[in-house]
Design a protein around this motif. Structure first.
Motif, PDB file in Angstrom:
ATOM      1  N   ARG A 165      20.213 -13.466 -10.356  1.00  0.00           N
ATOM      2  CA  ARG A 165      18.763 -13.443 -10.559  1.00  0.00           C
ATOM      3  C   ARG A 165      18.194 -12.108 -10.113  1.00  0.00           C
ATOM      4  NH1 ARG A 165      17.209 -17.741  -7.778  1.00  0.00           N
ATOM      5  NH2 ARG A 165      16.715 -16.594  -5.898  1.00  0.00           N
ATOM      6  N   ASN A 166      18.639 -11.634  -8.958  1.00  0.00           N
ATOM      7  CA  ASN A 166      18.144 -10.344  -8.473  1.00  0.00           C
ATOM      8  C   ASN A 166      18.575  -9.197  -9.380  1.00  0.00           C
ATOM      9  OD1 ASN A 166      16.875 -11.543  -6.302  1.00  0.00           O
ATOM     10  ND2 ASN A 166      18.515 -11.090  -4.865  1.00  0.00           N
ATOM     11  N   LYS A 167      19.807  -9.239  -9.867  1.00  0.00           N
ATOM     12  CA  LYS A 167      20.315  -8.161 -10.720  1.00  0.00           C
ATOM     13  C   LYS A 167      19.564  -8.093 -12.042  1.00  0.00           C
ATOM     14  CE  LYS A 167      24.361  -6.703 -13.334  1.00  0.00           C
ATOM     15  NZ  LYS A 167      25.755  -7.014 -13.692  1.00  0.00           N
ATOM     16  N   TRP A 168      19.384  -9.226 -12.697  1.00  0.00           N
ATOM     17  CA  TRP A 168      18.847  -9.242 -14.050  1.00  0.00           C
ATOM     18  C   TRP A 168      17.333  -9.429 -14.129  1.00  0.00           C
ATOM     19  CZ3 TRP A 168      21.888  -7.655 -17.808  1.00  0.00           C
ATOM     20  CH2 TRP A 168      23.259  -7.737 -17.636  1.00  0.00           C
ATOM     21  N   PHE A 169      16.744 -10.073 -13.151  1.00  0.00           N
ATOM     22  CA  PHE A 169      15.346 -10.482 -13.287  1.00  0.00           C
ATOM     23  C   PHE A 169      14.408  -9.895 -12.247  1.00  0.00           C
ATOM     24  CE2 PHE A 169      17.887 -13.559 -15.499  1.00  0.00           C
ATOM     25  CZ  PHE A 169      17.187 -13.725 -16.677  1.00  0.00           C
ATOM     26  N   LYS A 170      14.889  -9.011 -11.393  1.00  0.00           N
ATOM     27  CA  LYS A 170      14.016  -8.348 -10.421  1.00  0.00           C
ATOM     28  C   LYS A 170      14.186  -6.848 -10.553  1.00  0.00           C
ATOM     29  CE  LYS A 170      13.173 -12.035  -7.440  1.00  0.00           C
ATOM     30  NZ  LYS A 170      12.917 -12.492  -6.126  1.00  0.00           N
ATOM     31  N   ASP A 171      13.086  -6.131 -10.329  1.00  0.00           N
ATOM     32  CA  ASP A 171      13.160  -4.671 -10.380  1.00  0.00           C
ATOM     33  C   ASP A 171      13.205  -4.108  -8.964  1.00  0.00           C
ATOM     34  OD1 ASP A 171      10.504  -4.843  -9.468  1.00  0.00           O
ATOM     35  OD2 ASP A 171       9.704  -4.673 -11.493  1.00  0.00           O
ATOM     36  N   ALA A 172      13.113  -2.806  -8.841  1.00  0.00           N
ATOM     37  CA  ALA A 172      13.204  -2.144  -7.540  1.00  0.00           C
ATOM     38  C   ALA A 172      12.101  -2.585  -6.592  1.00  0.00           C
ATOM     39  CB  ALA A 172      13.168  -0.626  -7.724  1.00  0.00           C
ATOM     40  N   ASN A 173      10.962  -2.992  -7.137  1.00  0.00           N
ATOM     41  CA  ASN A 173       9.835  -3.431  -6.311  1.00  0.00           C
ATOM     42  C   ASN A 173       9.928  -4.907  -5.924  1.00  0.00           C
ATOM     43  OD1 ASN A 173       8.637  -0.892  -6.544  1.00  0.00           O
ATOM     44  ND2 ASN A 173       7.691  -1.462  -8.485  1.00  0.00           N
ATOM     45  N   GLY A 174      10.938  -5.596  -6.430  1.00  0.00           N
ATOM     46  CA  GLY A 174      11.087  -7.014  -6.127  1.00  0.00           C
ATOM     47  C   GLY A 174      10.338  -7.918  -7.089  1.00  0.00           C
ATOM     48  N   SER A 175       9.647  -7.335  -8.044  1.00  0.00           N
ATOM     49  CA  SER A 175       8.964  -8.147  -9.054  1.00  0.00           C
ATOM     50  C   SER A 175       9.840  -8.162 -10.305  1.00  0.00           C
ATOM     51  CB  SER A 175       7.584  -7.576  -9.373  1.00  0.00           C
ATOM     52  OG  SER A 175       7.704  -6.372 -10.105  1.00  0.00           O
ATOM     53  N   GLY A 176       9.370  -8.783 -11.351  1.00  0.00           N
ATOM     54  CA  GLY A 176      10.172  -8.855 -12.554  1.00  0.00           C
ATOM     55  C   GLY A 176       9.623  -8.055 -13.709  1.00  0.00           C
ATOM     56  N   THR A 177       8.557  -7.296 -13.472  1.00  0.00           N
ATOM     57  CA  THR A 177       7.886  -6.614 -14.572  1.00  0.00           C
ATOM     58  C   THR A 177       8.716  -5.505 -15.203  1.00  0.00           C
ATOM     59  OG1 THR A 177       6.750  -5.202 -12.976  1.00  0.00           O
ATOM     60  CG2 THR A 177       5.561  -7.143 -13.755  1.00  0.00           C
ATOM     61  N   ASP A 178       9.607  -4.888 -14.427  1.00  0.00           N
ATOM     62  CA  ASP A 178      10.421  -3.793 -14.951  1.00  0.00           C
ATOM     63  C   ASP A 178      11.912  -4.093 -14.775  1.00  0.00           C
ATOM     64  OD1 ASP A 178      10.651  -1.319 -16.231  1.00  0.00           O
ATOM     65  OD2 ASP A 178      10.881  -0.258 -14.323  1.00  0.00           O
ATOM     66  N   SER A 179      12.269  -5.361 -14.837  1.00  0.00           N
ATOM     67  CA  SER A 179      13.659  -5.765 -14.652  1.00  0.00           C
ATOM     68  C   SER A 179      14.465  -5.487 -15.917  1.00  0.00           C
ATOM     69  CB  SER A 179      13.731  -7.248 -14.308  1.00  0.00           C
ATOM     70  OG  SER A 179      13.328  -8.024 -15.420  1.00  0.00           O
ATOM     71  N   LEU A 180      15.772  -5.563 -15.787  1.00  0.00           N
ATOM     72  CA  LEU A 180      16.646  -5.376 -16.954  1.00  0.00           C
ATOM     73  C   LEU A 180      16.284  -6.359 -18.064  1.00  0.00           C
ATOM     74  CD1 LEU A 180      20.127  -4.999 -15.195  1.00  0.00           C
ATOM     75  CD2 LEU A 180      18.927  -3.242 -16.505  1.00  0.00           C
ATOM     76  N   MET A 181      16.122  -7.615 -17.692  1.00  0.00           N
ATOM     77  CA  MET A 181      15.864  -8.640 -18.700  1.00  0.00           C
ATOM     78  C   MET A 181      14.459  -8.512 -19.286  1.00  0.00           C
ATOM     79  SD  MET A 181      18.094 -10.680 -19.938  1.00  0.00           S
ATOM     80  CE  MET A 181      19.400 -11.352 -18.987  1.00  0.00           C
ATOM     81  N   ALA A 182      13.479  -8.149 -18.485  1.00  0.00           N
ATOM     82  CA  ALA A 182      12.119  -7.964 -19.011  1.00  0.00           C
ATOM     83  C   ALA A 182      12.100  -6.830 -20.024  1.00  0.00           C
ATOM     84  CB  ALA A 182      11.138  -7.683 -17.870  1.00  0.00           C
TER      85      ALA A 182
END
Length: 120
Positions: A38-55
């Motif tokens: 979940r952290n790898k694919w769905f969270k970004d550097a800021n801990g949110s999901g707005t700029d994640s790999l999957m987003a």
């Protein structure tokens, strides 16, 4: 009522409450399940999901988090479990989840690439 009898009652009630608490699942417990993928694919550097790999692959964070809900369910199915909390008992659950995430990501990126090639 004697103090000894009162203490016996308190002890029995405590024992029952603790047994019930052990059987219940806390939200914190389910948050730990599949945490690494979940952290790898769905969270970004800021801990949110707005700029994640999957987003980025799926186009926005709302669709990505909807995908996460389905990936969790698919992981349960693939591991033969009914609930996500039961995945703590499965040593391969994170690996299965990782494979599902990678497949979804690859499909989304392939479609994105096809869409870009179609516009040219």
């Amino acid at each position: 009522m004697t103090e000894q009898k009162e203490q016996e009652i308190v002890d029995r009630v405590e024992k029952r409450v603790l047994e019930k608490l052990e059987k219940s699942v806390c939200k914190e417990d389910t948050q730990k399940v599949l945490q690494e993928p979940r952290n790898k694919w769905f969270k970004d550097a800021n801990g949110s999901g707005t700029d994640s790999l999957m987003a980025n692959a799926l186009g926005n964070s709302f669709i990505a988090w909807s995908a996460w809900e389905q990936i969790r369910r698919l992981t349960c199915v693939a591991c033969g479990k009914k609930y996500v909390r039961q995945l703590t008992e499965d040593d391969h659950a994170e690996e299965v989840c990782e494979q599902i995430c990678q497949t979804i990501y690859d499909i989304a990126m392939m479609r994105k690439k096809d869409d870009q090639n179609g516009e040219d």
